[in-house]
Design a protein around this motif. Structure first.
Motif, mmCIF file in Angstrom:
data_model
loop_
_atom_site.group_PDB
_atom_site.id
_atom_site.type_symbol
_atom_site.label_atom_id
_atom_site.label_comp_id
_atom_site.label_asym_id
_atom_site.label_seq_id
_atom_site.Cartn_x
_atom_site.Cartn_y
_atom_site.Cartn_z
ATOM 1 N N ARG A 179 -6.610 -14.870 11.688
ATOM 2 C CA ARG A 179 -4.923 -15.299 11.819
ATOM 3 C C ARG A 179 -4.500 -16.584 11.835
ATOM 4 N N GLU A 180 -5.519 -17.450 12.420
ATOM 5 C CA GLU A 180 -4.905 -18.873 12.206
ATOM 6 C C GLU A 180 -5.339 -19.448 10.927
ATOM 7 N N ALA A 181 -6.286 -19.055 10.140
ATOM 8 C CA ALA A 181 -6.575 -19.580 9.063
ATOM 9 C C ALA A 181 -5.631 -19.221 8.036
ATOM 10 N N VAL A 182 -5.190 -17.892 7.892
ATOM 11 C CA VAL A 182 -3.991 -17.649 6.840
ATOM 12 C C VAL A 182 -2.788 -18.175 7.377
ATOM 13 N N CYS A 187 -1.472 -18.331 3.588
ATOM 14 C CA CYS A 187 -1.717 -17.321 2.727
ATOM 15 C C CYS A 187 -0.704 -16.142 3.028
ATOM 16 N N GLN A 188 -0.554 -15.522 1.714
ATOM 17 C CA GLN A 188 0.355 -14.371 1.812
ATOM 18 C C GLN A 188 -0.672 -12.960 1.769
ATOM 19 N N VAL A 189 -1.610 -13.094 1.388
ATOM 20 C CA VAL A 189 -2.772 -12.106 1.330
ATOM 21 C C VAL A 189 -4.215 -12.036 1.938
ATOM 22 N N VAL A 190 -4.663 -10.985 2.323
ATOM 23 C CA VAL A 190 -5.804 -11.066 3.045
ATOM 24 C C VAL A 190 -6.877 -10.248 2.164
ATOM 25 N N ALA A 191 -7.927 -10.738 1.713
ATOM 26 C CA ALA A 191 -8.769 -10.023 0.666
ATOM 27 C C ALA A 191 -10.082 -9.940 1.490
ATOM 28 N N CYS A 192 -10.605 -8.705 1.535
ATOM 29 C CA CYS A 192 -12.024 -8.531 2.561
ATOM 30 C C CYS A 192 -12.902 -7.854 1.545
ATOM 31 N N HIS A 193 -13.966 -7.809 1.927
ATOM 32 C CA HIS A 193 -14.989 -6.854 1.542
ATOM 33 C C HIS A 193 -14.625 -5.427 2.201
ATOM 34 N N PHE A 194 -14.675 -4.333 1.454
ATOM 35 C CA PHE A 194 -14.115 -3.073 1.609
ATOM 36 C C PHE A 194 -14.402 -2.465 3.240
ATOM 37 N N PRO A 195 -15.857 -2.668 3.646
ATOM 38 C CA PRO A 195 -16.085 -2.035 4.920
ATOM 39 C C PRO A 195 -15.354 -2.673 6.263
ATOM 40 N N LEU A 201 -6.974 -2.871 11.599
ATOM 41 C CA LEU A 201 -6.637 -4.191 10.903
ATOM 42 C C LEU A 201 -5.578 -4.324 9.626
ATOM 43 N N ILE A 202 -5.444 -2.943 9.180
ATOM 44 C CA ILE A 202 -4.211 -2.936 8.429
ATOM 45 C C ILE A 202 -2.891 -3.012 9.038
ATOM 46 N N GLU A 203 -2.889 -2.538 10.187
ATOM 47 C CA GLU A 203 -1.623 -2.814 11.047
ATOM 48 C C GLU A 203 -1.319 -4.160 11.433
ATOM 49 N N GLN A 204 -2.332 -4.810 11.722
ATOM 50 C CA GLN A 204 -2.265 -6.357 11.841
ATOM 51 C C GLN A 204 -2.032 -6.973 10.762
ATOM 52 N N ILE A 205 -2.467 -6.852 9.780
ATOM 53 C CA ILE A 205 -1.915 -7.365 8.418
ATOM 54 C C ILE A 205 -0.635 -7.162 8.108
ATOM 55 N N ARG A 206 -0.324 -5.789 8.263
ATOM 56 C CA ARG A 206 1.329 -5.731 7.945
ATOM 57 C C ARG A 206 2.111 -6.285 9.101
ATOM 58 N N TYR A 207 1.738 -6.317 10.069
ATOM 59 C CA TYR A 207 2.603 -6.984 11.263
ATOM 60 C C TYR A 207 2.818 -8.564 10.763
ATOM 61 N N LEU A 208 1.850 -9.115 10.209
ATOM 62 C CA LEU A 208 2.100 -10.548 9.856
ATOM 63 C C LEU A 208 2.837 -10.701 8.486
ATOM 64 N N GLY A 209 3.230 -9.519 7.905
ATOM 65 C CA GLY A 209 3.919 -9.442 6.580
ATOM 66 C C GLY A 209 2.908 -9.866 5.301
#
Length: 243
Positions: A179-182, A187-195, A201-209
């Motif tokens: 979170r601190e890094a993005v 950054c406007q996007v989080v790009a992760c290895h799918f597992p 996590l998706i909820e956190q990502i969406r909360y951060l916009g």
């Protein structure tokens, strides 16, 4: 903040996955012919500062040359065979520059995810140069390329040189300070290895916009599951996902 996600659900990995020599124009053409309208590529710098497409730090795996890629000038790199390693069908296919790929994508109204893939020791300057080239090449286009990297200094370089472009932090494992890094890298996007992805996590990502991207997904059940929990886009080697 990604207010509306401007990219397709499926992105062709390195042009056409494993079906053609990765990061070559032949691969992007094959991916396009299969139906993809967004591609992922890897970008690094030649010895004379040309932004070109290559995944590895060395030329050994995907060309007929040996050694560290960043020690070669573009005039040398453009003469290499980047297709024979894959199959006889692609013998003689050359490496490509980001400029060549930009023209390919813009002419066909396709989008691009550029992974900044610096040679060792060139993290910041590669991010800086890739972003400068992306800004120049996509000037006036309605949807800019998405710049991603595992290297935070590369993203820092991209932020400094072209802050208006969309950036994404790549992670193979979820960093404790993501979170601190993005935030610090804007950054406007989080790009992760799918597992890594789950509902929380998706909820956190969406909360951060933020938008979300998953790599590299090749089976239908996994793709369906990721899309169902809200992942925005998926990078794949599977050409069947184009249709």
């Amino acid at each position: 903040m990604v207010v509306t996600w401007p990219y397709p659900k499926f992105i062709a990995h390195r042009g056409a996955g494993t079906s053609a020599p990765e990061n070559t124009l032949a691969a992007f053409q094959l991916g396009y012919d299969a139906g993809f309208r967004m591609f992922e590529c890897d970008a690094k710098l030649s010895a004379d500062g040309v932004v070109f497409l290559l995944h590895d730090a060395t030329l050994d795996r995907t060309t007929n040359a040996r050694g560290m890629a960043h020690t070669y000038k573009w005039d040398q790199l453009k003469e290499l065979d980047a297709g024979s390693w894959h199959s006889k069908e692609y013998a003689g296919i050359g490496l490509a520059t980001l400029e060549q790929l930009a023209h390919f994508c813009i002419q066909r109204n396709c989008q691009l995810n550029i992974e900044i893939k610096p040679s060792p020791g060139f993290d910041f300057i590669t991010g800086e140069r890739v972003a400068q080239e992306a800004r120049r090449l996509w000037s006036g286009q309605s949807v800019p390329p998405l710049l991603t990297s595992f290297k935070r200094e590369s993203l820092r370089g991209a932020l400094q040189s072209a802050p208006e472009l969309v950036r994404g932090l790549l992670m193979h494992e979820l960093a404790s300070d993501w979170r601190e890094a993005v935030g610090s890298l804007q950054c406007q996007v989080v790009a992760c290895h799918f597992p890594i992805y789950n509902h929380a996590l998706i909820e956190q990502i969406r909360y951060l916009g933020l938008g979300s991207l998953a790599y590299t997904v090749n089976d239908a059940d996994t793709a369906t599951s990721l899309l169902s929990i809200g992942v925005d886009s998926i990078v794949t080697d599977n050409l069947a996902y184009a249709t």
